[in-house]
Design a protein around this motif. Structure first.
Motif, PDB file in Angstrom:
ATOM      1  N   ALA A 157      25.071  26.163  43.752  1.00 34.09           N
ATOM      2  CA  ALA A 157      26.258  26.720  44.405  1.00 34.09           C
ATOM      3  C   ALA A 157      27.444  26.729  43.437  1.00 34.09           C
ATOM      4  O   ALA A 157      28.230  27.686  43.422  1.00 34.09           O
ATOM      5  CB  ALA A 157      26.602  25.905  45.649  1.00 34.09           C
ATOM      6  N   ILE A 158      27.567  25.694  42.621  1.00 33.59           N
ATOM      7  CA  ILE A 158      28.645  25.638  41.631  1.00 33.59           C
ATOM      8  C   ILE A 158      28.469  26.765  40.612  1.00 33.59           C
ATOM      9  O   ILE A 158      29.432  27.464  40.265  1.00 33.59           O
ATOM     10  CB  ILE A 158      28.658  24.273  40.923  1.00 33.59           C
ATOM     11  CG1 ILE A 158      29.055  23.176  41.912  1.00 33.59           C
ATOM     12  CG2 ILE A 158      29.617  24.286  39.732  1.00 33.59           C
ATOM     13  CD1 ILE A 158      28.906  21.771  41.377  1.00 33.59           C
ATOM     14  N   LYS A 159      27.254  26.943  40.152  1.00 34.13           N
ATOM     15  CA  LYS A 159      26.973  28.003  39.172  1.00 34.13           C
ATOM     16  C   LYS A 159      27.301  29.369  39.747  1.00 34.13           C
ATOM     17  O   LYS A 159      27.919  30.213  39.084  1.00 34.13           O
ATOM     18  CB  LYS A 159      25.504  27.943  38.750  1.00 34.13           C
ATOM     19  CG  LYS A 159      25.137  28.914  37.649  1.00 34.13           C
ATOM     20  CD  LYS A 159      23.683  28.719  37.228  1.00 34.13           C
ATOM     21  CE  LYS A 159      23.299  29.697  36.116  1.00 34.13           C
ATOM     22  NZ  LYS A 159      21.870  29.504  35.706  1.00 34.13           N
ATOM     23  N   GLU A 160      26.905  29.595  40.998  1.00 35.86           N
ATOM     24  CA  GLU A 160      27.166  30.874  41.645  1.00 35.86           C
ATOM     25  C   GLU A 160      28.665  31.080  41.851  1.00 35.86           C
ATOM     26  O   GLU A 160      29.207  32.177  41.623  1.00 35.86           O
ATOM     27  CB  GLU A 160      26.450  30.928  42.991  1.00 35.86           C
ATOM     28  CG  GLU A 160      26.751  32.166  43.844  1.00 35.86           C
ATOM     29  CD  GLU A 160      26.241  33.454  43.232  1.00 35.86           C
ATOM     30  OE1 GLU A 160      26.746  34.534  43.624  1.00 35.86           O
ATOM     31  OE2 GLU A 160      25.349  33.406  42.372  1.00 35.86           O
ATOM     32  N   GLY A 161      29.372  30.023  42.273  1.00 37.16           N
ATOM     33  CA  GLY A 161      30.804  30.127  42.478  1.00 37.16           C
ATOM     34  C   GLY A 161      31.550  30.466  41.200  1.00 37.16           C
ATOM     35  O   GLY A 161      32.461  31.296  41.202  1.00 37.16           O
ATOM     36  N   LEU A 162      31.170  29.821  40.111  1.00 36.71           N
ATOM     37  CA  LEU A 162      31.810  30.103  38.803  1.00 36.71           C
ATOM     38  C   LEU A 162      31.577  31.558  38.401  1.00 36.71           C
ATOM     39  O   LEU A 162      32.504  32.218  37.898  1.00 36.71           O
ATOM     40  CB  LEU A 162      31.248  29.168  37.739  1.00 36.71           C
ATOM     41  CG  LEU A 162      31.689  27.703  37.828  1.00 36.71           C
ATOM     42  CD1 LEU A 162      30.842  26.840  36.905  1.00 36.71           C
ATOM     43  CD2 LEU A 162      33.174  27.574  37.449  1.00 36.71           C
ATOM     44  N   SER A 163      30.381  32.047  38.631  1.00 39.04           N
ATOM     45  CA  SER A 163      30.066  33.429  38.286  1.00 39.04           C
ATOM     46  C   SER A 163      30.922  34.401  39.092  1.00 39.04           C
ATOM     47  O   SER A 163      31.446  35.399  38.548  1.00 39.04           O
ATOM     48  CB  SER A 163      28.571  33.688  38.547  1.00 39.04           C
ATOM     49  OG  SER A 163      28.249  35.037  38.301  1.00 39.04           O
ATOM     50  N   ARG A 164      31.088  34.111  40.376  1.00 38.22           N
ATOM     51  CA  ARG A 164      31.886  34.986  41.227  1.00 38.22           C
ATOM     52  C   ARG A 164      33.365  34.974  40.825  1.00 38.22           C
ATOM     53  O   ARG A 164      34.019  36.023  40.823  1.00 38.22           O
ATOM     54  CB  ARG A 164      31.748  34.546  42.689  1.00 38.22           C
ATOM     55  CG  ARG A 164      30.370  34.742  43.297  1.00 38.22           C
ATOM     56  CD  ARG A 164      30.400  34.369  44.757  1.00 38.22           C
ATOM     57  NE  ARG A 164      29.097  34.470  45.388  1.00 38.22           N
ATOM     58  CZ  ARG A 164      28.906  34.349  46.698  1.00 38.22           C
ATOM     59  NH1 ARG A 164      29.948  34.112  47.490  1.00 38.22           N
ATOM     60  NH2 ARG A 164      27.698  34.442  47.216  1.00 38.22           N
ATOM     61  N   ILE A 165      33.877  33.772  40.522  1.00 40.78           N
ATOM     62  CA  ILE A 165      35.287  33.669  40.111  1.00 40.78           C
ATOM     63  C   ILE A 165      35.525  34.444  38.831  1.00 40.78           C
ATOM     64  O   ILE A 165      36.505  35.189  38.705  1.00 40.78           O
ATOM     65  CB  ILE A 165      35.690  32.186  39.936  1.00 40.78           C
ATOM     66  CG1 ILE A 165      35.655  31.470  41.284  1.00 40.78           C
ATOM     67  CG2 ILE A 165      37.082  32.084  39.329  1.00 40.78           C
ATOM     68  CD1 ILE A 165      35.818  29.970  41.153  1.00 40.78           C
ATOM     69  N   LYS A 166      34.651  34.242  37.870  1.00 42.24           N
ATOM     70  CA  LYS A 166      34.810  34.918  36.583  1.00 42.24           C
ATOM     71  C   LYS A 166      34.815  36.428  36.743  1.00 42.24           C
ATOM     72  O   LYS A 166      35.625  37.134  36.138  1.00 42.24           O
ATOM     73  CB  LYS A 166      33.682  34.490  35.638  1.00 42.24           C
ATOM     74  CG  LYS A 166      33.905  34.919  34.198  1.00 42.24           C
ATOM     75  CD  LYS A 166      32.873  34.269  33.283  1.00 42.24           C
ATOM     76  CE  LYS A 166      33.174  34.580  31.824  1.00 42.24           C
ATOM     77  NZ  LYS A 166      32.190  33.891  30.918  1.00 42.24           N
ATOM     78  N   LYS A 167      33.944  36.929  37.591  1.00 46.28           N
ATOM     79  CA  LYS A 167      33.878  38.365  37.848  1.00 46.28           C
ATOM     80  C   LYS A 167      35.130  38.858  38.556  1.00 46.28           C
ATOM     81  O   LYS A 167      35.653  39.939  38.264  1.00 46.28           O
ATOM     82  CB  LYS A 167      32.637  38.675  38.710  1.00 46.28           C
ATOM     83  CG  LYS A 167      32.431  40.154  38.978  1.00 46.28           C
ATOM     84  CD  LYS A 167      31.167  40.374  39.797  1.00 46.28           C
ATOM     85  CE  LYS A 167      30.960  41.857  40.086  1.00 46.28           C
ATOM     86  NZ  LYS A 167      29.728  42.095  40.908  1.00 46.28           N
ATOM     87  N   ALA A 168      35.674  38.053  39.477  1.00 48.02           N
ATOM     88  CA  ALA A 168      36.823  38.475  40.278  1.00 48.02           C
ATOM     89  C   ALA A 168      38.120  38.470  39.486  1.00 48.02           C
ATOM     90  O   ALA A 168      39.033  39.256  39.784  1.00 48.02           O
ATOM     91  CB  ALA A 168      36.955  37.568  41.494  1.00 48.02           C
TER      92      ALA A 168
END
Length: 246
Positions: free
Chosen positions: A233-244
């Motif tokens: 979940a942390i990995k996915e969250g970081l990916s989403r933030i970076k994209k946003a």
């Protein structure tokens, strides 16, 4: 994430009755060093103050060593230590905690509890006894897991443009400086970034102001992350933030 000793003493007035400390701290994950605790104890004795010490995260320590103000000379008589089972034993929601106080205060605490929560459920009390008397391996494993998640989250945040984050020494929160991200996105502050990340990335964070009003001269923007979740979940969250925010 501690305090200015000179400022603390300057804020004490004849009306001051108590100093409240929380270490390890929510939201920063900061841990008060022994030297700061020494100073607080000295001020408490000097000005005849109570100290309420919230030590709910005392078992969740990473690169620091936990120290309690209760161990200082003269502090047993003037300290209210508050702790519980929610964090160390993952019993959040069971509403089981305790305080260490002078004997003459026990009756007052009993009145408070009787008229606020009535009583503590029997099965949670038995669970608390089992947690205290049982093996502590699970706590050590949990803290080691939190440390891995902390490193993953903080390292990942520091790779995102506009984010700067120190590694917390305790608890399971990371307090990231997002001043740059707010400017890059044209947002007024962390409150707007909080909404932006929720709506655009599906990631929930809490803005600095969720934990109290700004202090005079405060100009930086912060949001709190919680890493009490899975590594995936942390990995996915970081990916989403970076994209946003990119």
């Amino acid at each position: 994430f501690s305090f200015d000793p000179k400022e603390l003493e300057a804020l004490i007035t004849p009306k001051t009755k108590m100093i409240i400390i929380n270490t390890p701290q929510n939201p920063t994950g900061g841990v008060l060093p022994s030297s700061d605790l020494d100073l607080i104890a000295e001020l408490a004795v000097k000005h005849d103050l109570w100290v309420m010490a919230d030590e709910i995260y005392c078992a969740i320590i990473f690169d620091a060593v936990f120290d309690s103000i209760l161990s200082r000379p003269g502090m047993k008589e003037r300290t209210i230590l508050v702790d519980g089972f929610s964090k160390t034993y993952a019993m959040t929601g069971w509403r089981l905690g305790y305080a260490v106080v002078r004997e003459d205060l026990v009756a007052h605490f009993s009145k408070l509890l009787t008229n606020s929560v009535s009583c503590t459920a029997t099965f949670t009390q038995w669970a608390g006894i089992a947690a205290l008397e049982g093996p502590q391996d699970c706590v050590e494993e949990m803290v080691a897991s939190y440390k891995r998640r902390r490193d993953m989250l903080v390292d990942g945040l520091n790779e995102i443009p506009g984010f700067k984050c120190l590694k917390p020494q305790g608890a399971f929160y990371a307090f990231a400086n997002v001043t740059g991200a707010c400017r890059n996105l044209g947002l007024k502050g962390a409150e707007e970034l909080q909404d932006y990340l929720l709506n655009e990335a599906g990631v929930a964070v809490l803005a600095r102001t969720c934990f109290g009003n700004r202090v005079p001269g405060e100009t930086e923007e912060y949001v709190r992350f919680c890493f009490a979740t899975s590594e995936s979940a942390i990995k996915e969250g970081l990916s989403r933030i970076k994209k946003a925010v990119s």
